[in-house]
Structure formats: structure tokens, C-alpha cells
Design a protein around this motif. Sequence first.
Motif, PDB file in Angstrom:
ATOM      1  N   ILE A 134       0.847  -1.184   0.000  1.00 31.62           N
ATOM      2  CA  ILE A 134       0.000   0.000   0.000  1.00 31.62           C
ATOM      3  C   ILE A 134       0.884   1.235   0.000  1.00 31.62           C
ATOM      4  O   ILE A 134       1.681   1.438   0.918  1.00 31.62           O
ATOM      5  CB  ILE A 134      -0.927   0.018   1.236  1.00 31.62           C
ATOM      6  N   ASN A 135       0.757   2.060  -1.040  1.00 31.20           N
ATOM      7  CA  ASN A 135       1.453   3.333  -1.095  1.00 31.20           C
ATOM      8  C   ASN A 135       0.685   4.282  -0.180  1.00 31.20           C
ATOM      9  O   ASN A 135      -0.458   4.630  -0.454  1.00 31.20           O
ATOM     10  CB  ASN A 135       1.491   3.864  -2.529  1.00 31.20           C
ATOM     11  N   THR A 136       1.303   4.704   0.926  1.00 29.91           N
ATOM     12  CA  THR A 136       0.582   5.497   1.920  1.00 29.91           C
ATOM     13  C   THR A 136       0.311   6.927   1.464  1.00 29.91           C
ATOM     14  O   THR A 136      -0.501   7.613   2.070  1.00 29.91           O
ATOM     15  CB  THR A 136       1.342   5.518   3.263  1.00 29.91           C
TER      16      THR A 136
ATOM     17  N   LYS B 248       8.660   8.614  -0.626  1.00 31.79           N
ATOM     18  CA  LYS B 248       7.547   7.674  -0.777  1.00 31.79           C
ATOM     19  C   LYS B 248       7.571   6.739   0.414  1.00 31.79           C
ATOM     20  O   LYS B 248       8.624   6.435   0.943  1.00 31.79           O
ATOM     21  CB  LYS B 248       7.688   6.831  -2.037  1.00 31.79           C
ATOM     22  N   GLU B 249       6.416   6.272   0.798  1.00 31.45           N
ATOM     23  CA  GLU B 249       6.358   5.269   1.847  1.00 31.45           C
ATOM     24  C   GLU B 249       5.416   4.167   1.406  1.00 31.45           C
ATOM     25  O   GLU B 249       4.399   4.417   0.790  1.00 31.45           O
ATOM     26  CB  GLU B 249       5.872   5.866   3.160  1.00 31.45           C
ATOM     27  N   THR B 250       5.770   2.948   1.740  1.00 32.55           N
ATOM     28  CA  THR B 250       4.956   1.785   1.402  1.00 32.55           C
ATOM     29  C   THR B 250       4.839   0.904   2.627  1.00 32.55           C
ATOM     30  O   THR B 250       5.809   0.703   3.345  1.00 32.55           O
ATOM     31  CB  THR B 250       5.619   0.968   0.269  1.00 32.55           C
TER      32      THR B 250
ATOM     33  N   VAL C 155      -3.098   0.223  -3.912  1.00 38.42           N
ATOM     34  CA  VAL C 155      -2.807  -1.115  -3.405  1.00 38.42           C
ATOM     35  C   VAL C 155      -2.335  -1.981  -4.560  1.00 38.42           C
ATOM     36  O   VAL C 155      -2.977  -2.038  -5.606  1.00 38.42           O
ATOM     37  CB  VAL C 155      -4.061  -1.755  -2.755  1.00 38.42           C
ATOM     38  N   THR C 156      -1.200  -2.639  -4.372  1.00 37.95           N
ATOM     39  CA  THR C 156      -0.655  -3.555  -5.374  1.00 37.95           C
ATOM     40  C   THR C 156      -0.540  -4.924  -4.734  1.00 37.95           C
ATOM     41  O   THR C 156       0.091  -5.072  -3.690  1.00 37.95           O
ATOM     42  CB  THR C 156       0.741  -3.088  -5.847  1.00 37.95           C
TER      43      THR C 156
END
Length: 143
Positions: A30-32, A124-126, A37-38
Motif C-alpha cells: 500500500i502506497n501510503t 515515498k512510503e509503502t 494497493v498492489t
Amino acid sequence: MRKSVGLLLMSVAFASQAEITSLQCSMDEINTKTNEVTHVDDVKVDVPDQSTRTITALTYYNNDRIIEEWEITPTHSNYRYRKLVGGDIIKTETSSIEATSGKVLGSMHYDPSPFLRIRGHKEKETTFSGQCYLVQQPAATLE
């Protein structure tokens, strides 16, 4: 996690010292920032044997330095990955795999140096979560 799975392989010296548990994981990333969502299947992870307790692997790529650390306990296998360029930590990944259920939770954090931020690179945060299973080893054939 999938981005650094290729870097998860331990050095040849380590591989000869301890057995490795092979896992196959399925997880959602999930890219916050965008909430995108991948779903990723078939992520392979090699977890050091519990008898080892802690493992640290240091790898150099030109000016880049990569530090990988495993902490193995009876309940969890905790992993930490750090990539440093010129002394700045630009990527950190932490994850934990629960021993009894195979549940994995973790996050990736990208933090370029202040110089790169000024030039327009964005942070970026995931986060990721999923399930891991033991990889089935094929039975040895008799001759």
C-alpha cells in the motif's frame, strides 16, 4: 519487500554456516501517499535458521552500502534493510514474519538526502502485509 527480495540473498559464507528456511509470500503493498494497493504473489524469502539468532550482511556497490539484518526468535523473524549512499540512508525496510502463522507485516521508507529533496525528488512510503508459506521441496528421485 519485493523490491529488495533479490538483495535478500545472503553471502556464500553465510549460506555455508546455517540452514535457510525458504518461504513463498503473497502480500498487498500500500502506497501510503496515494493509497494505491498492489497485490504481489510468489515473493520468495530465505529466512536464516532459528539456531543462528542474529545475522548481519554488509554489501558494497560502488559508493552504495547495503546493510541487512535478521533477528530470529522462536516467535518472529525480524528483518531490517538499509541502503546508504554517501553516508545518507535513502531506503529503509523493516518486516516481521510470525513463526506460527506465517503472517508478514512491514514497511519501506524512502528518504533521499536533503540535496536530492531540493532537486524535486519526493519521499515515498509503502506498507505491506500478507501471508508466507513454506516452499515445498521436490522429493528426491531414486535411481
